[in-house]
Structure formats: structure tokens, C-alpha cells
Write an enzyme that holds these catalytic residues in place. Structure first.
Site, mmCIF file in Angstrom:
data_model
loop_
_atom_site.group_PDB
_atom_site.id
_atom_site.type_symbol
_atom_site.label_atom_id
_atom_site.label_comp_id
_atom_site.label_asym_id
_atom_site.label_seq_id
_atom_site.Cartn_x
_atom_site.Cartn_y
_atom_site.Cartn_z
ATOM 1 N N GLY A 10 0.790 -1.226 0.000
ATOM 2 C CA GLY A 10 0.000 0.000 0.000
ATOM 3 C C GLY A 10 0.822 1.275 0.000
ATOM 4 O O GLY A 10 1.998 1.285 0.376
ATOM 5 N N ASP A 103 1.653 -3.443 8.600
ATOM 6 C CA ASP A 103 1.613 -2.233 9.429
ATOM 7 C C ASP A 103 1.009 -2.494 10.804
ATOM 8 O O ASP A 103 0.420 -1.600 11.414
ATOM 9 C CB ASP A 103 0.837 -1.124 8.716
ATOM 10 C CG ASP A 103 -0.632 -1.476 8.492
ATOM 11 O OD1 ASP A 103 -1.019 -2.628 8.786
ATOM 12 O OD2 ASP A 103 -1.385 -0.593 8.043
ATOM 13 N N ASN A 223 -1.857 3.935 10.411
ATOM 14 C CA ASN A 223 -2.376 4.636 9.240
ATOM 15 C C ASN A 223 -1.931 6.087 9.163
ATOM 16 O O ASN A 223 -2.041 6.710 8.110
ATOM 17 C CB ASN A 223 -3.910 4.574 9.233
ATOM 18 C CG ASN A 223 -4.423 3.168 9.016
ATOM 19 O OD1 ASN A 223 -3.936 2.450 8.143
ATOM 20 N ND2 ASN A 223 -5.379 2.751 9.817
ATOM 21 N N ARG A 328 33.190 9.949 19.640
ATOM 22 C CA ARG A 328 32.854 9.452 18.305
ATOM 23 C C ARG A 328 33.303 7.997 18.127
ATOM 24 O O ARG A 328 34.017 7.451 18.971
ATOM 25 C CB ARG A 328 33.471 10.371 17.253
ATOM 26 C CG ARG A 328 32.817 11.751 17.215
ATOM 27 C CD ARG A 328 33.544 12.709 16.315
ATOM 28 N NE ARG A 328 33.644 12.199 14.948
ATOM 29 C CZ ARG A 328 34.419 12.736 14.014
ATOM 30 N NH1 ARG A 328 35.184 13.788 14.305
ATOM 31 N NH2 ARG A 328 34.442 12.227 12.792
ATOM 32 N N HIS A 358 39.194 20.035 29.134
ATOM 33 C CA HIS A 358 38.540 21.193 28.531
ATOM 34 C C HIS A 358 38.882 21.358 27.058
ATOM 35 O O HIS A 358 40.041 21.244 26.666
ATOM 36 C CB HIS A 358 38.956 22.516 29.212
ATOM 37 C CG HIS A 358 39.279 22.417 30.646
ATOM 38 N ND1 HIS A 358 38.320 22.477 31.625
ATOM 39 C CD2 HIS A 358 40.462 22.270 31.297
ATOM 40 C CE1 HIS A 358 38.891 22.377 32.808
ATOM 41 N NE2 HIS A 358 40.191 22.244 32.638
#
Length: 449
Positions: A10, A103, A223, A328, A358
Site C-alpha cells: 500500500g 503495518d 495509518n 565518536r 577542557h
């Protein structure tokens, strides 16, 4: 033999999105993936994912598995048409065919197993899940004749009296596939939608049964974005309640999100606006947050991380990070270290008792234990084409505003002078300093503007 057909063709126009509806995510997983995962617990012989709208995009999201097969429905002419296409592409129609929408992300494997058990025990031609809703608007209504289903009328085809029926079709069916294949091509689009309804099979099959389940949210179809948010909240509440029962404190649980894969130890405190994603493990006695994001990382015992982000990294025991730190990917912060405010660490290894307090950037570096990195330190690791490594030995003292131009290797117990630009290797127990001599010019007159 059990086969599963997941209807994922859909457009999902009410989502108001360029992304196919089944690819919208809840707690990190797409709607389609959640349905596939639930069906996989039934151990079916085959899973057919019926795609249509943006089929290639949907297919890319489907995990590679010998049991999973893609069927393309073109054009998208209704649920009955989808199964017509499936039956035309599959030669053998053996055993049971479980059909459900892509869904319904909260559908439970236990509920699906109950449906299969009912179907087998009653030797049914078709069995489907129903539930009663106080507001059944938008759903097909199910009409019973004793223990059997007489017919299903879609919402847009209901008259006023039929709309008052609270028993609705949840869109989950179990068919005798052989019997289904004999009548599937007789379905026609004689309705207001001009679509071929799978529900029309009910009146054509003799033994049609209903499994009525409590309306507890698991049958909610997505939906629109409101439904998406409601399901997200439902899953998050379940995740956080599980952790709270295992000894985790949430200061403001409504503002936090936790992935299903995350592991959190006892006596961990999760402050407000904290988000833990992916395969993250947080060990006991940590304080995480507020305003913190951790993804695919391991956090050791008794750590404190506040107002910071940690991605794909290892944070060992007794470490303080933040505020406003950015760890990271591929970084390892060893025990008893401190990462302070406005510090960025990338692809680096910091040994035990290292301090970066710092305003510093440490990238592609190895920092020895008990080293102190002064404020404003930068590892200049990129020459425009390639990245290089900085190595600093243990027990070193790096002066404020030092810049290391990699590749560079400093020995143990090295000291650098504040404001230095270090371009050459230094041996153990040395002082590295690189700056011009200060010149004071007396009676200096400022230029007038």
C-alpha cells in the site's frame, strides 16, 4: 506446512510521507521488520512479502533470508488481488497460509500461535482475528452466525445499522491454502472502492472461524503519524517498565527512549532527556544524563555521563564524561579517566587515569595512562588527503593550547610548553616547546580607525 504472506504494497497516503508506510520506524525498527520478526517466531517454511508502492525501496529493507521471498503486486488493487498475485506465482498451495498486514508492529507471536491452534483444532477453511472496539470507525465489521463468520463488510460499504456493530476484522487470517487457491480468482471488485477484497473469501469458504482477542493495542494498524506515536509510546513504556522492575531508575521516563536491545544494570539512574540506542550496554551504578545520547556502546561500572553523546565506543569503569563531550566511533576510554566539557574524542584510545578536561580535540590518537591533556589541545591528524596518528606516552603533561601535527610519537613523561606546535617526535622525560620569543614594544600606539 506453514507459509506467511505479509501485505506491504500500500501507499499509506495518510502518513503524508515520501517513505513507504511499512518502512517508518518504531524504536529503531521498521513496521515491516517488526511484523517479520513476529512471524519468524512461528518458524514458518516460507514468508512472502507482497510489495507494490516503491517496491525496490521496500525490498532493500528486507533481510536476506532463504525463507523470505518478495512478490510484487502491480497494480495495487486490494488485499484480495494481492493474494491472487501470490497464488499465481507460487505453484504449490500446501498447508496453511497466514495472511497479515505489514503495518501491525505490535502483533504478538503468542496471538498468532493461538490463531493457528484454533484453525488446526477446528479443521477450519479460514480463521481470523477479531476484536471489539468502542470506536470501530475505519474497520471492516464482522458478522457471526453462531460460532461461524457469516460475512465481513468493509467500513465504506456498511449501512447505518451495520456500522453499529463493534466487532471488527483485525486483518489477520489463517487459510487452508489449497481451498483458498480454488476460489481466490473468483473474487471481483463489486464494491464502492472498486478493489478486490480478501474478506470476500469468507462467504465462499464453508468453515470460517473467529478468534476474538482483547483490544489491548497489539492489533493497532498504523495509518497516520498519530498511530505511529501511540505505538512508539506503547513499546517504550514496555521497555522502560522492564528495566525499572530490574532495578533501573528513570527520573523522567516520558522524556527518555531506550532501544529493545539495550542492557542496563542495577542501580543505574537515567536522567531526563536521555536516549539509549542500538546494542548499548550500561553496567551497574551509573548515572546517565540529563540530555545524553548513547548508541552501540559499552559503558562500564560507576560511570557518569552528562549532556554528552557517545557513539560506537567503549567507556570502561569509573569514568566521568561531560558536560558537552562528544565521543565518536571506535574510541576507548579506559578506567578512572575524565573527559570534560567541550571535548571531542574520535577513533582514539585513552589509557587509565587520563584527563582531557577542557576544549580539546583528540583524533586518531593513543594516549598513555596518567597523562593530563591541557585545555585547547588539538591533534591535527589530517593533511587534506590522509589521516595520521598521534601517540603520547604515559605520565605526560600536555600544556594548554598545544597542537600536535601528526604523524608524531611522544615518549613517556613528556612535557609540552603551553602554546606549542609540536611537529617532531620527543623522547622520554623531555620537554617539547615550540614558540617564538615574546617581544614587548614599549610606547606602542594603536592605529586610529
Amino acid at each position: 506446512m506453514l507459509s506467511v504472506a505479509i501485505l506491504a504494497a500500500g501507499k499509506g497516503t495518510r502518513m503524508e510521507s515520501s517513505l513507504p508506510k511499512v518502512l517508518h520506524k518504531i524504536s529503531g525498527k521498521s513496521l515491516l521488520q517488526r511484523v517479520i520478526d513476529s512471524c519468524a517466531e512461528l518458524k514458518p517454511d516460507k514468508i512472502f512479502v507482497i510489495t507494490g508502492h516503491k517496491s525496490k525501496e521496500v525490498q532493500k529493507s528486507i533481510p536476506k533470508d532463504k525463507k523470505i521471498h518478495v512478490v510484487v503486486q502491480e497494480p495495487q488493487s486490494g488485499t484480495g488481488h494481492a493474494i491472487q498475485v501470490l497464488c499465481s506465482e507460487v505453484k504449490k498451495h500446501e498447508g496453511k497460509l497466514l495472511v497479515l498486514n505489514g503495518d501491525v508492529p505490535l502483533i504478538r507471536p503468542t496471538t498468532l500461535k493461538r490463531l493457528l491452534y484454533l484453525h488446526d483444532s477446528k479443521n477450519a477453511d479460514v480463521s481470523l482475528i477479531t476484536t471489539k472496539k468502542t470506536n470501530p470507525h475505519g474497520y471492516g465489521r464482522v458478522f457471526l452466525n453462531g460460532d461461524f463468520i457469516e460475512r465481513i463488510v468493509e467500513e465504506k460499504d456498511c449501512n447505518e445499522l451495520e456500522r453499529e456493530n463493534p466487532l471488527i476484522n483485525a486483518g489477520v487470517y489463517c487459510f487452508n491454502w489449497g481451498n483458498l487457491s480454488e476460489i481466490i480468482n473468483t473474487l471481483q471488485s463489486n464494491n464502492n472502492q472498486k478493489e478486490i477484497y480478501l474478506t470476500d473469501t469468507i462467504s465462499l469458504l464453508k468453515n470460517s472461524l473467529s478468534l476474538e482477542v482483547e483490544d489491548n493495542g497489539e492489533l493497532q494498524g498504523i495509518n497516520n503519524r498519530i498511530h505511529l506515536s501511540e505505538c512508539e509510546e506503547c513499546i517504550q513504556n514496555s521497555i522502560k517498565e522492564k528495566h525499572m522492575l530490574n532495578g533501573v531508575t528513570f527520573i523522567n521516563k516520558a522524556s527518555c527512549s531506550i532501544s529493545e536491545e539495550a542492557e542496563i544494570g542495577k542501580d543505574v539512574i537515567i536522567e531526563a532527556n536521555t536516549h539509549i540506542r542500538g546494542n548499548t550496554k550500561i553496567n551497574s551504578h551509573c548515572i546517565i544524563g540529563p540530555n545524553t545520547f548513547i548508541e552501540n556502546s559499552n559503558v562500564g561500572l560507576q560511570c557518569e555521563i552528562s549532556n554528552s553523546t557517545v557513539y560506537d565506543s567503549q567507556v570502561m569503569d569509573h569514568i566521568k564524561i561531560g558536560p558537552y563531550s562528544h565521543i565518536r566511533p571506535n574510541s576507548k576510554i579506559s578506567s578512572y579517566s575524565k573527559i570534560g566539557n567541550f571535548v571531542e574524542i574520535k577513533n582514539s584510545q585513552l589509557e587509565e587515569e587520563t584527563k582531557v578536561n577542557h576544549l580539546s580535540y583528540i583524533g586518531d590518537s593513543i594516549i598513555g595512562r596518567s597523562t593530563n591533556i591541557g585545555a585547547g589541545t588539538i591533534t591535527a591528524n589530517f593533511d587534506g588527503q590522509k589521516k595520521y596518528q598521534t601517540k603520547i606516552g604515559k605520565n605526560s603533561s600536555i600544556g594548554a593550547n598545544t597542537v600536535f601535527v601528526a604523524p608524531i610519537n611522544l615518549g613517556e613523561s613528556v612535557t609540552t610548553g603551553a602554546g606549542s606546535v609540536i611537529t617532531k617526535d620527543s623522547k622520554d622525560n623531555s620537554l617539547a616547546i615550540s614558540r617564538t620569543k615574546q617581544v614587548n614594544i614599549e610606547n606602542w600606539k594603536k592605529k586610529k580607525s
